[in-house]
Every structure is written in C-alpha cells, then in structure tokens.
Design an enzyme around this catalytic site. Structure first.
Site, PDB file in Angstrom:
ATOM      1  N   PHE A 207      37.405  62.689  24.676  1.00  0.00           N
ATOM      2  CA  PHE A 207      36.348  63.634  24.307  1.00  0.00           C
ATOM      3  C   PHE A 207      36.494  64.565  23.147  1.00  0.00           C
ATOM      4  O   PHE A 207      35.604  64.607  22.120  1.00  0.00           O
ATOM      5  CB  PHE A 207      35.676  64.366  25.459  1.00  0.00           C
ATOM      6  CG  PHE A 207      34.597  63.826  26.361  1.00  0.00           C
ATOM      7  CD1 PHE A 207      34.800  62.404  26.909  1.00  0.00           C
ATOM      8  CD2 PHE A 207      33.291  64.307  26.489  1.00  0.00           C
ATOM      9  CE1 PHE A 207      33.912  61.849  27.866  1.00  0.00           C
ATOM     10  CE2 PHE A 207      32.221  63.611  27.110  1.00  0.00           C
ATOM     11  CZ  PHE A 207      32.650  62.348  27.872  1.00  0.00           C
TER      12      PHE A 207
ATOM     13  N   CYS B 211      49.186  62.467  20.667  1.00  0.00           N
ATOM     14  CA  CYS B 211      48.292  61.933  21.898  1.00  0.00           C
ATOM     15  C   CYS B 211      46.880  61.530  21.603  1.00  0.00           C
ATOM     16  O   CYS B 211      46.838  60.414  22.251  1.00  0.00           O
ATOM     17  CB  CYS B 211      48.313  63.270  22.630  1.00  0.00           C
ATOM     18  SG  CYS B 211      50.013  63.617  23.433  1.00  0.00           S
TER      19      CYS B 211
HETATM   20  P1  NAD Z   1      58.568  64.380  23.606  1.00  0.00           P
HETATM   21  O1  NAD Z   1      58.752  63.325  22.930  1.00  0.00           O
HETATM   22  O2  NAD Z   1      58.507  65.766  22.764  1.00  0.00           O
HETATM   23  O3  NAD Z   1      59.507  64.835  24.861  1.00  0.00           O
HETATM   24  C1  NAD Z   1      59.876  63.970  25.804  1.00  0.00           C
HETATM   25  C2  NAD Z   1      61.158  64.195  25.992  1.00  0.00           C
HETATM   26  O4  NAD Z   1      61.465  63.138  27.068  1.00  0.00           O
HETATM   27  C3  NAD Z   1      62.288  63.620  24.641  1.00  0.00           C
HETATM   28  O5  NAD Z   1      63.208  64.688  24.720  1.00  0.00           O
HETATM   29  C4  NAD Z   1      63.136  62.444  25.570  1.00  0.00           C
HETATM   30  O6  NAD Z   1      64.510  62.436  25.077  1.00  0.00           O
HETATM   31  C5  NAD Z   1      62.910  62.773  27.112  1.00  0.00           C
HETATM   32  N1  NAD Z   1      63.380  61.501  27.962  1.00  0.00           N
HETATM   33  C6  NAD Z   1      62.555  60.345  27.858  1.00  0.00           C
HETATM   34  N2  NAD Z   1      63.170  59.639  28.880  1.00  0.00           N
HETATM   35  C7  NAD Z   1      64.044  60.337  29.560  1.00  0.00           C
HETATM   36  C8  NAD Z   1      64.685  60.023  30.751  1.00  0.00           C
HETATM   37  N3  NAD Z   1      64.746  59.057  31.371  1.00  0.00           N
HETATM   38  N4  NAD Z   1      65.557  61.102  31.135  1.00  0.00           N
HETATM   39  C9  NAD Z   1      65.607  62.435  30.710  1.00  0.00           C
HETATM   40  N5  NAD Z   1      64.824  62.936  29.612  1.00  0.00           N
HETATM   41  C10 NAD Z   1      64.090  61.761  28.952  1.00  0.00           C
HETATM   42  O7  NAD Z   1      57.162  64.215  24.167  1.00  0.00           O
HETATM   43  P2  NAD Z   1      55.988  65.692  24.667  1.00  0.00           P
HETATM   44  O8  NAD Z   1      55.155  65.654  23.270  1.00  0.00           O
HETATM   45  O9  NAD Z   1      56.679  66.349  25.303  1.00  0.00           O
HETATM   46  O10 NAD Z   1      54.965  64.549  25.459  1.00  0.00           O
HETATM   47  C11 NAD Z   1      55.510  64.248  26.839  1.00  0.00           C
HETATM   48  C12 NAD Z   1      54.389  63.643  27.541  1.00  0.00           C
HETATM   49  O11 NAD Z   1      53.166  64.897  27.839  1.00  0.00           O
HETATM   50  C13 NAD Z   1      53.477  62.728  26.881  1.00  0.00           C
HETATM   51  O12 NAD Z   1      52.890  61.852  28.058  1.00  0.00           O
HETATM   52  C14 NAD Z   1      52.110  63.346  26.547  1.00  0.00           C
HETATM   53  O13 NAD Z   1      51.360  62.297  26.108  1.00  0.00           O
HETATM   54  C15 NAD Z   1      51.950  64.572  27.150  1.00  0.00           C
HETATM   55  N6  NAD Z   1      51.207  65.612  26.586  1.00  0.00           N
HETATM   56  C16 NAD Z   1      51.816  65.973  25.445  1.00  0.00           C
HETATM   57  C17 NAD Z   1      51.224  67.110  24.718  1.00  0.00           C
HETATM   58  C18 NAD Z   1      51.604  67.848  23.502  1.00  0.00           C
HETATM   59  O14 NAD Z   1      50.901  68.551  22.997  1.00  0.00           O
HETATM   60  N7  NAD Z   1      52.603  67.126  22.881  1.00  0.00           N
HETATM   61  C19 NAD Z   1      50.165  67.813  25.552  1.00  0.00           C
HETATM   62  C20 NAD Z   1      49.954  67.407  26.645  1.00  0.00           C
HETATM   63  C21 NAD Z   1      50.450  66.289  27.380  1.00  0.00           C
HETATM   64  C1  UGA Z   2      45.285  67.841  21.871  1.00  0.00           C
HETATM   65  C2  UGA Z   2      44.294  68.438  22.953  1.00  0.00           C
HETATM   66  O1  UGA Z   2      43.629  69.731  22.163  1.00  0.00           O
HETATM   67  C3  UGA Z   2      45.119  69.356  24.049  1.00  0.00           C
HETATM   68  O2  UGA Z   2      44.299  69.717  25.023  1.00  0.00           O
HETATM   69  C4  UGA Z   2      45.841  67.983  24.645  1.00  0.00           C
HETATM   70  O3  UGA Z   2      46.894  68.532  25.714  1.00  0.00           O
HETATM   71  C5  UGA Z   2      46.852  67.405  23.907  1.00  0.00           C
HETATM   72  O4  UGA Z   2      46.267  67.039  22.521  1.00  0.00           O
HETATM   73  C6  UGA Z   2      47.757  66.552  24.144  1.00  0.00           C
HETATM   74  O5  UGA Z   2      47.415  65.656  25.197  1.00  0.00           O
HETATM   75  O6  UGA Z   2      48.568  66.189  23.572  1.00  0.00           O
HETATM   76  P1  UGA Z   2      46.982  68.566  20.073  1.00  0.00           P
HETATM   77  O7  UGA Z   2      46.910  67.164  19.712  1.00  0.00           O
HETATM   78  O8  UGA Z   2      48.389  69.351  20.186  1.00  0.00           O
HETATM   79  O9  UGA Z   2      46.175  68.963  21.394  1.00  0.00           O
HETATM   80  O10 UGA Z   2      46.000  69.445  18.887  1.00  0.00           O
HETATM   81  P2  UGA Z   2      44.475  69.609  18.611  1.00  0.00           P
HETATM   82  O11 UGA Z   2      44.206  71.116  18.623  1.00  0.00           O
HETATM   83  O12 UGA Z   2      43.605  69.007  19.863  1.00  0.00           O
HETATM   84  O13 UGA Z   2      44.193  69.002  17.422  1.00  0.00           O
HETATM   85  C7  UGA Z   2      44.575  67.406  17.233  1.00  0.00           C
HETATM   86  C8  UGA Z   2      43.989  67.144  15.763  1.00  0.00           C
HETATM   87  O14 UGA Z   2      42.773  66.912  15.603  1.00  0.00           O
HETATM   88  C9  UGA Z   2      45.006  67.769  14.780  1.00  0.00           C
HETATM   89  O15 UGA Z   2      45.012  66.957  13.710  1.00  0.00           O
HETATM   90  C10 UGA Z   2      43.652  68.819  14.183  1.00  0.00           C
HETATM   91  O16 UGA Z   2      43.842  69.143  13.019  1.00  0.00           O
HETATM   92  C11 UGA Z   2      42.482  67.855  14.384  1.00  0.00           C
HETATM   93  N1  UGA Z   2      41.253  68.648  14.693  1.00  0.00           N
HETATM   94  C12 UGA Z   2      41.114  69.433  15.653  1.00  0.00           C
HETATM   95  C13 UGA Z   2      40.201  68.482  13.500  1.00  0.00           C
HETATM   96  O17 UGA Z   2      40.392  67.752  12.598  1.00  0.00           O
HETATM   97  N2  UGA Z   2      39.192  69.112  13.824  1.00  0.00           N
HETATM   98  C14 UGA Z   2      38.804  70.055  14.783  1.00  0.00           C
HETATM   99  O18 UGA Z   2      37.732  70.356  14.747  1.00  0.00           O
HETATM  100  C15 UGA Z   2      39.809  70.085  15.712  1.00  0.00           C
END
Ligand code: NAD
Ligand code: UGA
Length: 463
Positions: free
Chosen positions: A227, A277
């Site tokens: 969304f 993501c």
């Molecule tokens: P990331 O790549 O930054 O971190 C993942 C870590 O897991 C890495 O450091 C990797 O080395 C480690 N890893 C992988 N397999 C492993 C194992 N078997 N044992 C120990 N360590 C291991 O990823 P992230 O951005 O933190 O995202 C993690 C999850 O959270 C994803 O599913 C993502 O979709 C979700 N998520 C991310 C965000 C975000 O803002 N980045 C926000 C919400 C949800």
């Molecule tokens: C997004 C969601 O906002 C989080 O709630 C979620 O947890 C996360 O993904 C995830 O699952 O990883 P993030 O990707 O960190 O967070 O950052 P956002 O602020 O959502 O921005 C995503 C992208 O959309 C950026 O490139 C941003 O510049 C762009 N964006 C955002 C726009 O171009 N316009 C907007 O109005 C808002």
C-alpha cells in the site's frame, strides 16, 4: 512466563536497531544479537559509535546506554540460541536470483538455515519470533522444520513483523503506530503471544499492541508495504501527466492529501522508491498471488513496480534529452546515493539505476553523498554487471566534498533528499559549473525560484 534472555539472529538494519531499543527499554532482559558476518559484529562492538554498521539518527545513544549492560553483539550463534527463551529471526529475505520464482519469490534459504540451527541447538522450550518479512504461511514451514528435526522440546512460532522505516528507525521503534503479533490460538500459542506483548508493554501503549492469527500478521506486513509503495507509484504516475498538462504535482498532492480519507503522507513525487523492501515485498506478493492462480491480483500489484521502473528510466532519459541528446563525456554531478535521507543504505536506490542509464551513454558521473562511501558506490555499480569494474571506475568519481563533485559539471541530479543540500551556497555552485547549468531535482527538494534567479535551468519531477 517472564522472558529473561532474548537472542536475535541477524544484526542488520532491523535486528540491530530493534534489539538495541528492546534492550534499552527492558534493562531486566539480556539481549544478544548474533550474526555470521564477523565484520558486522565487530562494527557493532566498535567503541567509536560513529562506526556502527547502520547509520540511524539516535541509534548511537541507544547503543551507548545498553551495550555491555544487557545488550551484546556476538558471533556465537549456538550459545545465544541455547541461553534464550525467545529467539527473533531477523535475517535477510532477498528476492530469489535463481531457480523457480527467480526475480520474484523471496529467498528463504537464510530463514531455513536459522530454523535448522535452532532445532539442532535447542534443549529447552523456545518461542521463535519471525521478525523478517516473510511470505504468508512461512510459520508453517518453520514449525515443520523445528518439530521434525528438533530435540523434542516445544516451539511456539510468532509473527512480529517490523514496520520501522530507515532514517527514522529509532523514533519509529520508540513510538510505533502499532506493534503486530500473530500466533496460534491454542493455549500455548496465547501464552507465547502474551510473553511478547509483555516485552513491548514496557514502553508501548497496550492499545497499540495488536494480536492476530499468524497468517494475518504475516500477510499484513506485505500488504502494508504494498500500500505504501502503491501511493508513491500513484503520485509518480500523476507526475508524468502533470508535466504534460502544466499541472504541478506538489499542488495536486497537497490538494488530495487534505482529504482526510486520503491523507497527506507518502504522496511525494520522486525519481522512484528505493530501499531493500518495497520492490522485494511487492514482487513476493505478486508471486504468492500467481501461485494461487490469482492472476488479476498479481497483475494489479505488479503494476506498482512497473511504474517505479518507468519513473527511474524516465528521469535519466529526461536528463539526456535536455542536455541536447548527448551526455557522452559530460560531467554530471549526483547529489545523494542513499535510497532516502538519514541512512547509509543504498539497496535498490534510484541513484544506481539513473547512474547506470547515464553511464550507458558514456556520461562522466561524480557522486557526493554525506553517508555513503566510495567503496559502496562502486560495489553497487559493479553489482549490476552492465560494465566492467574498470569501465565504471573510469567513468565514475566519488567525492567527499559536494562543491568538488559539482565543479565543471554540466548538470546536477538530486537523487536523495538530504537536508544539507538545501543549505549549500548555490551562487558559488552556479559559478563553478559549465553553462548552461542544469539542475534535475529528483526529490522536489530545492527552491525553484531561487535557483532560476541565479541562472540555473531547473527541472523537478512533475512540474
Ligand atoms: P540485512 O541484510 O541488513 O541484515 C540481515 C543480517 O542477517 C545480515 O547481517 C546477515 O549476515 C545475517 N544472517 C543471514 N543469515 C544468517 C544466519 N543463518 N545466521 C546468522 N546471521 C545471518 O537485512 P535487514 O534490512 O535487517 O532486513 C532483515 C529482514 O527484515 C528482511 O526480511 C526485511 O524485509 C525485513 N525488514 C527490513 C526493514 C528495513 O528497514 N531494512 C524494515 C522492516 C522489515
Ligand atoms: C519502508 C516502510 O515505510 C516501512 O514501514 C517498512 O518497515 C520498511 O519499508 C521495510 O519493510 O523495509 P523504508 O523503505 O525504510 O521503509 O523507507 P520509506 O520511508 O518507506 O521510503 C521508501 C522509498 O520510497 C524511499 O526511496 C523514499 O524516498 C520513497 N518515497 C517515500 C517517495 O518517493 N515518496 C514518498 O512520499 C515516500
């Protein structure tokens, strides 16, 4: 049961900040974050807090308070699993790059490895929490692995997706809109849910802690990201129509956002959404819908990603067309490489794809980003495998000083909305550029009137 020991597998952008905040808010719980990546763990333990592997405003203060007290970063995965009553899985779930579902489905190999390791090590009952974003019904697969390969202990699986956004992670974790916890509706399932509710209740209002069945929780995470991304693609679609008709997308966005049914957030037109993501999760959703033969559902969501690719490509194309249909040998300065401001994360950043298109036209690109290293920029470009590393390094330069990055360039492309870009001496910048001097504002960040008064030819998205 009171949880006293938590283990989190995965010390990335989610595992690190999330566990740091749990540890800070719950000094009575020992939190150990483990990762296979030794360099990452070393960086989390660095005494110089400016060298933590994740840049997030406010994170350093949280780590400073809790680290060594009840927050630990370690590579001893087995030991941490063994000691914990509750284990969070926060490993990466990237789009598959091989085999069935290539380019669409989430690659669950890291999740499965975690489940097998937990099963092997656990000698007492554990609550296993899915923190990673996962396809709906993954909890069933985790449960099967744990129960078939485990040592006969009881495992409860919870889904607790993370909604933080990078750049505002600490704020989001301190004051979440909601915390979502899904679990089984059995007596044991409900007990496990309560254990996790009790942890969050240390700082989150009870009415913001939502409990559901496991599948609703897993699917809500994919739905929320779909969304949010859909709103960005929707406004970006309108931005192209604005450019053709003389409407201004910022005005349109404001006008529709004041309708309380629509709301004003996530309506900022841009060069396209990036980040690790949005695209991954939508493609995953499309794959899931297809796997149930829901083709209309799949096509509907896929269009969000198609629109986003179009927006990135169209931005690059506009630069080329405006610079008299050739950018060969022309220096183009990039302000920003991260996918949004206040993060050092570059995964799927629009800047990478815009750079790629311009480099294909033999442009010379000069990049400045306040938090992204030269090494990372080249890693991102080389990862595309469009050109050799040698070609990329011939055409691309990364500067530590924005004025140097811009000097003698034909055009500036604003790719990230860093606040500092607004504070630059734009007259000085204009004087240092080749004329005519162009600004392509991919974030609608800068003041059009001010730049045009100086003499710039200014273009933004959707006006
Ligand atoms: P990331 O790549 O930054 O971190 C993942 C870590 O897991 C890495 O450091 C990797 O080395 C480690 N890893 C992988 N397999 C492993 C194992 N078997 N044992 C120990 N360590 C291991 O990823 P992230 O951005 O933190 O995202 C993690 C999850 O959270 C994803 O599913 C993502 O979709 C979700 N998520 C991310 C965000 C975000 O803002 N980045 C926000 C919400 C949800
Ligand atoms: C997004 C969601 O906002 C989080 O709630 C979620 O947890 C996360 O993904 C995830 O699952 O990883 P993030 O990707 O960190 O967070 O950052 P956002 O602020 O959502 O921005 C995503 C992208 O959309 C950026 O490139 C941003 O510049 C762009 N964006 C955002 C726009 O171009 N316009 C907007 O109005 C808002």
């Amino acid at each position: 049961m009171m949880i006293k020991n938590i283990c989190c597998i995965g010390a990335g952008y989610v595992g690190g900040p999330t566990m740091a905040v749990i540890a800070q808010k719950c000094p009575h719980i020992k939190v150990t974050v483990v990762d296979l990546n030794q360099d990452r763990i070393k960086a989390w333990n660095d005494t110089d807090l400016s060298r933590l592997p994740v840049y997030e405003p406010g994170l350093d203060a949280v780590v400073k308070e809790a680290r060594g007290r009840n927050l630990f970063f370690s590579t001893e995965v087995d030991q941490a699993i063994d000691e914990a009553e509750m284990i969070f899985i926060s490993v990466n779930t990237p789009t598959k790059t091989y085999g069935v579902g290539k380019g669409m489905a989430a690659d669950l190999k890291y999740i499965e490895l975690c489940a097998r390791q937990i099963a092997k090590v656990a000698k007492s009952n554990k609550i296993v929490v899915e923190k990673s974003t996962l396809p709906v019904r993954t909890a069933q697969a985790i449960k099967d692995i744990l129960n078939h390969t485990g040592n006969g202990v009881d495992f409860q699986i919870l889904s607790n997706p993370e909604f933080l956004a990078e750049g505002t992670a600490i704020e989001d974790l301190f004051q979440p809109d909601r915390v979502l916890i899904g679990g089984d509706s059995t007596k044991e399932g409900e007990k496990a849910i309560q254990c996790l509710v009790d942890i969050y209740a240390n700082w989150v209002d009870k009415d913001k802690i939502l409990t559901t069945n496991t599948w609703s929780s897993e699917l809500s995470k994919l739905t929320a990201n779909a969304f949010l991304a859909q709103r960005v693609s929707s406004i970006n679609a309108m931005s192209e129509l604005c450019e053709k008709t003389g409407a201004n997308v910022n005005e349109v966005s404001k006008a529709i956002g004041m309708d309380s049914r629509i709301g004003s957030k996530f309506l900022k037109a841009s060069v396209g959404f990036g980040g690790s993501c949005f695209q991954k999760d939508i493609l995953n959703l499309v794959y899931i819908a297809k796997s149930y033969s829901l083709h209309e559902v799949a096509d509907y969501w896929e269009q969000v990603v198609i629109m986003n690719d179009h927006q990135k490509r169209r931005f690059a194309k506009n630069i080329i067309n405006t610079l008299y249909n050739t950018v060969s040998g022309k220096k183009i300065a990039f302000l920003g490489w991260a996918f949004k401001k206040d993060t050092n994360d570059t995964r799927e950043s629009a800047a990478i794809y815009v750079a790629n298109d311009l480099l294909n036209e033999q442009a010379m690109i000069s990049v400045y980003d306040p938090k992204v290293s030269q090494e990372q920029v080249f890693f991102d470009l080389n990862y595309l495998e469009t050109r050799t590393a040698e070609e990329n390094s011939k055409l691309t330069h990364v500067e530590m000083d924005p004025y140097k990055a811009i000097e003698d360039s034909h055009a500036i492309a604003v790719l990230t909305e860093w606040d500092e870009f607004k504070t630059y001496d734009w007259q000085k910048i204009y004087d240092s550029m080749l004329k005519p001097a162009f600004v392509f504002d991919g974030r609608n960040l800068l003041d059009k009137n001010k730049l045009e008064a100086i003499g710039f030819i200014y273009q933004s998205i959707g006006s």
